[in-house]
Scaffold this active site. Structure first.
Site, mmCIF file in Angstrom:
data_model
loop_
_atom_site.group_PDB
_atom_site.id
_atom_site.type_symbol
_atom_site.label_atom_id
_atom_site.label_comp_id
_atom_site.label_asym_id
_atom_site.label_seq_id
_atom_site.Cartn_x
_atom_site.Cartn_y
_atom_site.Cartn_z
ATOM 1 N N HIS A 155 0.934 -1.206 -0.179
ATOM 2 C CA HIS A 155 -0.396 -0.334 -0.182
ATOM 3 C C HIS A 155 0.979 1.081 -0.107
ATOM 4 O O HIS A 155 0.873 2.129 -0.683
ATOM 5 C CB HIS A 155 -1.079 -0.314 1.346
ATOM 6 C CG HIS A 155 -1.875 -0.879 1.127
ATOM 7 N ND1 HIS A 155 -1.695 -1.856 2.602
ATOM 8 C CD2 HIS A 155 -2.491 -1.367 0.403
ATOM 9 C CE1 HIS A 155 -3.095 -2.387 2.312
ATOM 10 N NE2 HIS A 155 -3.123 -2.564 1.212
ATOM 11 N N LYS A 197 -16.227 -7.203 4.363
ATOM 12 C CA LYS A 197 -15.226 -8.239 5.179
ATOM 13 C C LYS A 197 -15.135 -7.879 6.251
ATOM 14 O O LYS A 197 -15.085 -6.157 7.443
ATOM 15 C CB LYS A 197 -14.078 -7.834 4.500
ATOM 16 C CG LYS A 197 -13.099 -7.970 2.374
ATOM 17 C CD LYS A 197 -12.068 -7.928 2.223
ATOM 18 C CE LYS A 197 -12.007 -7.192 1.023
ATOM 19 N NZ LYS A 197 -10.438 -7.090 0.756
ATOM 20 N N ARG A 257 -2.374 -6.263 -7.906
ATOM 21 C CA ARG A 257 -0.899 -7.298 -7.929
ATOM 22 C C ARG A 257 -1.048 -8.523 -9.162
ATOM 23 O O ARG A 257 0.912 -9.083 -9.641
ATOM 24 C CB ARG A 257 -0.845 -8.063 -6.480
ATOM 25 C CG ARG A 257 -0.604 -7.448 -5.715
ATOM 26 C CD ARG A 257 -0.998 -7.965 -4.203
ATOM 27 N NE ARG A 257 -2.611 -7.878 -4.267
ATOM 28 C CZ ARG A 257 -3.568 -7.974 -3.362
ATOM 29 N NH1 ARG A 257 -2.708 -8.774 -2.369
ATOM 30 N NH2 ARG A 257 -4.552 -8.315 -3.843
ATOM 31 N N SER A 270 -2.935 -7.745 2.849
ATOM 32 C CA SER A 270 -3.168 -7.883 4.141
ATOM 33 C C SER A 270 -3.134 -9.241 4.975
ATOM 34 O O SER A 270 -3.710 -8.849 5.386
ATOM 35 C CB SER A 270 -4.865 -7.008 4.617
ATOM 36 O OG SER A 270 -4.145 -5.404 3.993
HETATM 37 O O1 PNS Z 1 -8.874 -3.075 -0.104
HETATM 38 P P1 PNS Z 1 -10.261 -3.356 -0.537
HETATM 39 O O2 PNS Z 1 -11.276 -4.460 0.265
HETATM 40 O O3 PNS Z 1 -10.153 -4.497 -1.429
HETATM 41 O O4 PNS Z 1 -11.357 -2.151 -1.176
HETATM 42 C C1 PNS Z 1 -12.691 -2.371 -0.789
HETATM 43 C C2 PNS Z 1 -13.157 -0.717 -1.801
HETATM 44 C C3 PNS Z 1 -13.541 -0.249 0.450
HETATM 45 C C4 PNS Z 1 -11.876 0.473 -2.298
HETATM 46 C C5 PNS Z 1 -14.800 -1.419 -2.324
HETATM 47 O O5 PNS Z 1 -15.076 -1.977 -1.543
HETATM 48 C C6 PNS Z 1 -15.356 0.223 -1.959
HETATM 49 O O6 PNS Z 1 -14.524 1.523 -2.608
HETATM 50 N N1 PNS Z 1 -16.506 0.246 -0.497
HETATM 51 C C7 PNS Z 1 -16.771 1.184 -0.208
HETATM 52 C C8 PNS Z 1 -18.786 1.113 -0.988
HETATM 53 C C9 PNS Z 1 -19.172 0.834 -2.451
HETATM 54 O O7 PNS Z 1 -18.441 2.215 -3.415
HETATM 55 N N2 PNS Z 1 -18.898 0.299 -3.053
HETATM 56 C C10 PNS Z 1 -19.671 -0.356 -4.894
HETATM 57 C C11 PNS Z 1 -18.356 -0.170 -5.604
HETATM 58 S S1 PNS Z 1 -18.086 -1.674 -5.874
#
Ligand code: PNS
Length: 161
Positions: A18, A42, A91, A129
């Protein structure tokens, strides 16, 4: 590219992958907001406040970077912050399907907001993570995978467990 980009994620915990992406993002954008999602589907090991604190410590000294958290839709948060882009790391092909879907949904919701994907540095290809938590849970030193703030927090968490 210039302007402000939001780099969203769970960061549970933040890894050196990150941080490397933040450095890459700073080469493209004037300012970055690293944004911890509050309502990720999650299950998390760390609270949002703990994750924000780990990131703030790890990114102290980066004066063009802000660490924040958000609730609800990413595009709404990004719009509220005046961002022109969403920054994410890739990745490998295993990340692609999910990221492609997310980028298309976000574009549908907010066409003016561009998703920018940067390839992770090869050193962090295998780090996530999830992997870090799994290894740390077995008492193995993960100091070469995460910043010191996260290494301390993981040691503390698993000492208590
Ligand atoms: O590190 P991660 O868990 O891959 O991040 C995922 C994240 C937090 C970026 C994604 O779940 C997110 O944008 N969540 C906010 C809700 C949202 O906007 N959802 C619609 C797009 S998937």
């Amino acid at each position: 590219m210039s302007g402000l980009a939001v780099y969203p994620g769970s960061f549970d915990p933040p890894t050196l992958g990150h941080l490397s992406l933040v450095d890459q993002g700073l080469a493209l954008f004037d300012r970055l907001v690293v944004a911890v999602a509050r309502n990720s589907a999650k299950a998390s090991l760390f609270t949002v406040e703990e994750r924000v604190a780990m990131l703030r410590e790890a990114l102290a000294g980066h004066d063009r970077v802000e660490v924040d958290s958000f609730e609800g839709l990413l595009v709404s948060y990004a719009r509220g912050r005046g961002a022109t882009a969403i920054l994410r790391g890739l990745r490998g092909t295993s990340d692609f399907e999910y990221e492609f879907q997310m980028a298309l949904v976000n574009r549908h919701l907010e066409p003016g907001l561009h998703s920018v994907y940067l390839m992770t540095d090869y050193r962090w290809l295998y780090i996530s993570s999830t992997i870090v938590k799994e290894v740390a849970a077995h008492g193995v030193d993960i100091g070469d995978m995460v910043p010191p703030s996260a290494a301390r927090a993981l040691a503390e968490k698993f000492r208590k467990a």
